[in-house]
Design a protein around this motif. Structure first.
Motif, short mmCIF file in Angstrom:
data_model
loop_
_atom_site.label_atom_id
_atom_site.label_comp_id
_atom_site.label_asym_id
_atom_site.label_seq_id
_atom_site.Cartn_x
_atom_site.Cartn_y
_atom_site.Cartn_z
N ASP A 1 -5.87 3.32 1.49
CA ASP A 1 -6.69 2.33 0.78
C ASP A 1 -8.07 2.23 1.42
O ASP A 1 -8.62 1.15 1.60
CB ASP A 1 -6.01 0.97 0.74
CG ASP A 1 -5.75 0.41 2.13
OD1 ASP A 1 -6.01 1.14 3.10
OD2 ASP A 1 -5.28 -0.73 2.23
N ALA A 2 -8.59 3.41 1.79
CA ALA A 2 -9.94 3.51 2.36
C ALA A 2 -10.11 2.64 3.60
O ALA A 2 -11.17 2.08 3.85
CB ALA A 2 -10.98 3.16 1.31
N GLY A 3 -9.05 2.53 4.38
CA GLY A 3 -9.16 1.84 5.66
C GLY A 3 -9.10 0.34 5.59
O GLY A 3 -9.40 -0.34 6.58
N THR A 4 -8.71 -0.24 4.45
CA THR A 4 -8.62 -1.70 4.36
C THR A 4 -7.43 -2.24 5.14
O THR A 4 -7.54 -3.17 5.93
CB THR A 4 -8.52 -2.14 2.89
OG1 THR A 4 -9.68 -1.67 2.19
CG2 THR A 4 -8.46 -3.66 2.80
N THR A 5 -6.25 -1.65 4.92
CA THR A 5 -5.04 -2.07 5.62
C THR A 5 -4.96 -1.47 7.01
O THR A 5 -4.46 -2.09 7.94
CB THR A 5 -3.79 -1.68 4.81
OG1 THR A 5 -3.88 -2.28 3.51
CG2 THR A 5 -2.52 -2.17 5.49
N VAL B 1 0.85 -1.19 0.00
CA VAL B 1 0.00 0.00 0.00
C VAL B 1 0.89 1.24 0.00
O VAL B 1 1.81 1.35 0.82
CB VAL B 1 -0.91 0.02 1.24
CG1 VAL B 1 -1.72 1.30 1.29
CG2 VAL B 1 -1.81 -1.19 1.25
N PHE C 1 -5.17 5.92 6.86
CA PHE C 1 -6.52 5.46 6.58
C PHE C 1 -6.91 5.73 5.11
O PHE C 1 -7.54 4.89 4.47
CB PHE C 1 -7.51 6.16 7.51
CG PHE C 1 -8.95 5.75 7.31
CD1 PHE C 1 -9.39 4.54 7.81
CD2 PHE C 1 -9.83 6.56 6.63
CE1 PHE C 1 -10.72 4.14 7.64
CE2 PHE C 1 -11.14 6.17 6.44
CZ PHE C 1 -11.60 4.95 6.94
N ASP C 2 -6.51 6.89 4.60
CA ASP C 2 -6.87 7.26 3.23
C ASP C 2 -6.14 6.44 2.18
O ASP C 2 -6.56 6.39 1.02
CB ASP C 2 -6.57 8.74 2.98
CG ASP C 2 -7.52 9.66 3.74
OD1 ASP C 2 -8.56 9.16 4.20
OD2 ASP C 2 -7.20 10.85 3.87
N PRO D 1 -7.62 -0.06 9.30
CA PRO D 1 -8.99 0.30 9.71
C PRO D 1 -8.98 1.37 10.78
O PRO D 1 -8.05 1.45 11.59
CB PRO D 1 -9.54 -1.03 10.24
CG PRO D 1 -8.67 -2.09 9.66
CD PRO D 1 -7.32 -1.48 9.52
N THR E 1 -6.40 -7.17 13.19
CA THR E 1 -5.74 -6.78 11.95
C THR E 1 -4.22 -6.81 12.04
O THR E 1 -3.53 -7.28 11.13
CB THR E 1 -6.19 -5.36 11.54
OG1 THR E 1 -7.61 -5.31 11.50
CG2 THR E 1 -5.62 -4.97 10.19
N HIS E 2 -3.68 -6.31 13.14
CA HIS E 2 -2.22 -6.11 13.20
C HIS E 2 -1.56 -6.99 14.26
O HIS E 2 -0.62 -6.59 14.92
CB HIS E 2 -1.91 -4.64 13.51
CG HIS E 2 -2.48 -3.69 12.51
ND1 HIS E 2 -2.17 -3.73 11.17
CD2 HIS E 2 -3.35 -2.65 12.64
CE1 HIS E 2 -2.81 -2.78 10.52
NE2 HIS E 2 -3.54 -2.11 11.39
N SER F 1 -7.33 1.23 14.49
CA SER F 1 -6.36 0.13 14.60
C SER F 1 -4.92 0.61 14.76
O SER F 1 -4.02 -0.20 14.95
CB SER F 1 -6.46 -0.79 13.37
OG SER F 1 -6.04 -0.10 12.20
#
Length: 434
Positions: free
Chosen positions: A23-27, A1, A20-21, A29, A60-61, A32
């Protein structure tokens, strides 16, 4: 990303938004990651940011993550030295300050059939020999709607009342008013307030003294107090709402005094009497905010946990929570034992499972020595008692008389010893532990 356009002096909030921007919060969130930044720039106008990866519902992490990789900034952002024409673009260095570990994550899932989960359905959790208090399967109540945020996360704060009253002794030459000399203290989580007048000297049932005394304790950042009274005998009722304490609190401890007379509630019933005056503590509203976290962290076998709610609510208001063990080294392999109570809808039940197995971490073990002014004790076990530590120090000729106290053992078998030097005066040399 690719994370582009981070300003050289980005504030923590700007940095987080850029993540956050990307990948629109996919990686990354929302919620997180947390970012801190040094308060001031260095002599080259540079800053240091610390990115902490937090526990979230999706885990997530978790574990040991890859490093960020520096990207070369666009040429238009560079400048050249006015004499040497050398490229003076800033360098970015990425370092790992602490490795992440894979934490144990348990999942609690409510199941039912036919009807919505009952508002009176409760459960307890037993973990490593200790059991929580009772917790609601539907913290938000039957009218919570269809949102997990409102149904599965309680919104009620604990309320407790303090009532002062007196016995009428006018027939024997006394009076029928709460005395201005009666005082009481309140205690919670090992802290105790300053003495509080049972009959405020400012008159009426002024709440200012009580509020200030409670908020002076580190466990209570903010309280709200509603007042009823005074009645004809100058008795008062103060209802305290605890705005920063989660879950169903134990009752405040109370001790009263009047001259040389004291009552420390030896019966543990929340009521104390000195002279003619009685002060009583009662629960008026049981809190349920973050009840699972509060109950688990109240067990000595559990350290810090993070409880997250599955945003998907079941069709019959079934909640699912994930419990991440943030500090327990022994969580791997341990399990919850659930006891369910469902008076109305007997099909309601909570099941527990392991969502993510934690790393197999070694329990606390080993031995240590203590050195003072060139003399050293023998080896002490990591679980040594205060008496063991004190005896070992007393054998050193460089130490006179000491007093040693110890903390409660934590969830991983660790403890803290406090050593007070009774005969070595002044600013003594530090103890050296090996």
């Amino acid at each position: 990303v690719d994370i582009n356009g981070i300003p050289f002096d980005a504030t923590p909030s700007v940095f987080v938004q850029k993540l956050f921007d990307a990948d629109a919060g996919t990686t990354f969130p929302a919620g997180s990651v947390n970012v801190d930044r040094t308060a001031t720039a260095d002599y080259e106008n540079g800053y240091t940011w610390t990115v902490t990866f937090l526990a979230d519902y999706a885990n997530t992490h978790a574990g040991d993550l890859n490093l960020f990789t520096m990207k070369t900034a666009p040429v238009v952002t560079h400048i050249t030295h006015p004499i040497t024409n050398a490229d003076t673009k800033g360098d970015i260095t990425v370092t790992e300050t602490r490795k992440g570990t894979t934490k144990e994550v348990k999942e609690l899932t409510v199941t039912t059939s036919g009807l919505d989960v009952g508002a009176d359905s409760t459960f307890t959790l037993e973990y490593n020999g200790q059991t929580t208090g009772s917790m609601s399967m539907l913290p938000g109540g039957s009218s919570c709607g269809n949102s997990a945020a409102t149904c599965c996360t309680g919104a009620t704060r604990e309320k407790q009342t303090i009532t002062t009253s007196t016995a009428d002794t006018t027939s024997t030459g006394g009076d029928n008013e709460v005395s201005t000399l009666t005082e009481f203290t309140l205690s919670y989580a090992g802290e105790t307030t300053v003495p509080i007048k049972a009959r405020p000297i400012t008159g009426g049932c002024d709440k200012a003294e009580l509020e200030a005394a409670l908020e002076a304790l580190s466990v209570f950042h903010d309280v709200s107090i509603a007042v009823t009274g005074p009645d004809s005998s100058q008795g008062c009722v103060w209802e305290i709402e605890f705005l920063t304490v989660s879950g169903d609190m134990p009752l405040l401890g109370i001790t009263a005094s009047h001259g040389t007379s004291t009552d420390n509630d030896s019966n543990n019933d929340g009521s104390v009497t000195v002279g003619d005056d009685t002060i009583q503590v009662q629960s008026s509203v049981n809190g349920n905010v973050d009840a699972i976290k509060t109950e688990l962290e109240g067990l000595s076998t559990v350290g810090t946990v993070t409880v997250t709610v599955d945003p998907s609510l079941g069709v019959n208001k079934e909640c699912t929570w994930k419990v991440t063990f943030d500090t327990n080294t022994d969580a791997a392999g341990q399990s919850f034992t659930v006891t369910n109570t469902a008076p109305t809808n007997t099909n309601d039940a909570v099941g527990a499972s392991t969502s993510s197995a934690g790393a197999d971490l070694s329990p606390l073990a080993g031995e240590f020595t203590i050195e003072f002014d060139g003399q050293r004790t023998g080896y002490l076990p990591h679980s040594a008692s205060a008496a063991d530590v004190e005896a070992a120090l007393d054998e050193l000729s460089t130490i006179g008389d000491v007093d040693v106290s110890e903390s409660a053992t934590d969830e991983n078998g660790g403890k803290t010893w406090s050593v007070t030097f009774l005969s070595n005066l002044g600013d003594v040399s530090p103890l050296v532990v090996n």
